[in-house]
Design a protein around this motif. Structure first.
Motif, PDB file in Angstrom:
ATOM      1  N   GLY A   6       3.463  -4.805  -4.543  1.00  0.00           N
ATOM      2  CA  GLY A   6       4.369  -5.659  -5.312  1.00  0.00           C
ATOM      3  C   GLY A   6       4.712  -5.072  -6.660  1.00  0.00           C
ATOM      4  O   GLY A   6       5.885  -5.033  -7.052  1.00  0.00           O
ATOM      5  N   MET A 180       2.750 -10.851 -11.385  1.00  0.00           N
ATOM      6  CA  MET A 180       2.323 -10.893  -9.989  1.00  0.00           C
ATOM      7  C   MET A 180       1.031 -10.091  -9.794  1.00  0.00           C
ATOM      8  O   MET A 180       0.100 -10.550  -9.119  1.00  0.00           O
ATOM      9  N   THR A 183      -1.964 -11.826 -11.338  1.00  0.00           N
ATOM     10  CA  THR A 183      -2.337 -12.994 -10.540  1.00  0.00           C
ATOM     11  C   THR A 183      -3.188 -12.606  -9.334  1.00  0.00           C
ATOM     12  O   THR A 183      -4.145 -13.303  -8.972  1.00  0.00           O
TER      13      THR A 183
END
Length: 260
Positions: A6, A180, A183
């Motif tokens: 990601g 992201m 997290t």
């Protein structure tokens, strides 16, 4: 795997998105929101910037192996990328452009050098290569998605809202990637085998204290001096680009000879 794939996708999204409008920003007139460089100088800056990114990839790999470890180098590179894109989008002008590009080059080089290493450790000790093949397929799919859509978004924003909007969009995209990753980071590290976790969190060949005291201040001072000279106009753009290209060639030759 999702965390690494990601952040690499968002990094490519922001990197190629910014790069797609950068050369136009450099040679467009100040009335149109650009810096007003002539075309030859603008393309030379792009070449030097691209050279700096790959030069910083070598440095990023060395820092990862000697000082920070792959995962911390990746995280540090992502933070530098956010800072660089925000500088490009919010500061503007020659100071903002030079500082932003320097931060992006160092950040992208650090992230590029570490992402594949970290991803590889996601599959260590799991047996076979099928899972690893799938993981790297997803990883490179993310790269291509980011490289495809990034320029389309920033190009449209530049056409309709100006260069600063395009650069700011690249910054927002990189912020999304960093959020992201942060997290998912703890969960990702918790799933790694102990050996793999140690491998990504710690340098493979730690540098001794003397090397740290010599290398870190020298590199930091060099980056600061070059940036200040470029921002203040003491060093011309042409001289700066020539110096970057020469530095890349010298580093490549020295690295090649050292491997032989």
């Amino acid at each position: 795997m999702t965390a690494v794939a990601g952040i690499e996708m968002w990094e490519r999204f922001s990197f190629y998105g910014m790069q797609a409008i950068l050369v136009y920003f450099l040679y467009h007139s100040t009335e149109l929101g650009g810096l007003g460089m002539d075309h030859t100088t603008a393309t030379a800056v792009i070449g030097a910037y691209g050279a700096a990114v790959y030069l910083c990839t070598i440095a990023g790999g060395w820092i990862s192996d000697r000082f920070l470890g792959a995962e911390r180098t990746l995280l540090g590179g992502a933070i530098l990328l956010v800072a660089g894109h925000l500088t490009m989008g919010l500061v503007g002008g020659v100071p903002g452009t030079v500082t932003g590009l320097a931060l992006i080059a160092v950040g992208s080089g650090s992230l590029k050098a570490s992402a594949v290493t970290v991803l590889g450790h996601c599959f260590s000790g799991q047996g076979g290569t099928r899972r690893a093949d799938t993981g790297f397929l997803v990883f490179y799919l993310g790269i291509n998605i980011g490289a495809f859509f990034g320029p389309m978004l920033t190009g449209w924003l530049q056409q309709h809202h100006g260069f600063r909007a395009g650069f700011s969009a690249a910054a927002v995209l990189m912020v999304l990637g960093l959020v992201m990753y942060l997290t998912l980071r703890r969960r990702y590290l918790a799933t790694l085998p102990d050996t793999a976790r140690r491998a990504v969190l710690h340098p493979g060949q730690p540098a001794d204290r003397r090397s740290v005291l010599i290398v870190v201040p020298t590199v930091t001072a060099t980056v600061i001096v070059v940036t200040v000279l470029a921002v203040t106009g003491v060093t011309g753009v042409e001289a700066l680009t020539d110096g970057m290209l020469i530095a890349v060639v010298l580093v490549a030759v020295v690295t090649f000879v050292s491997i032989l």
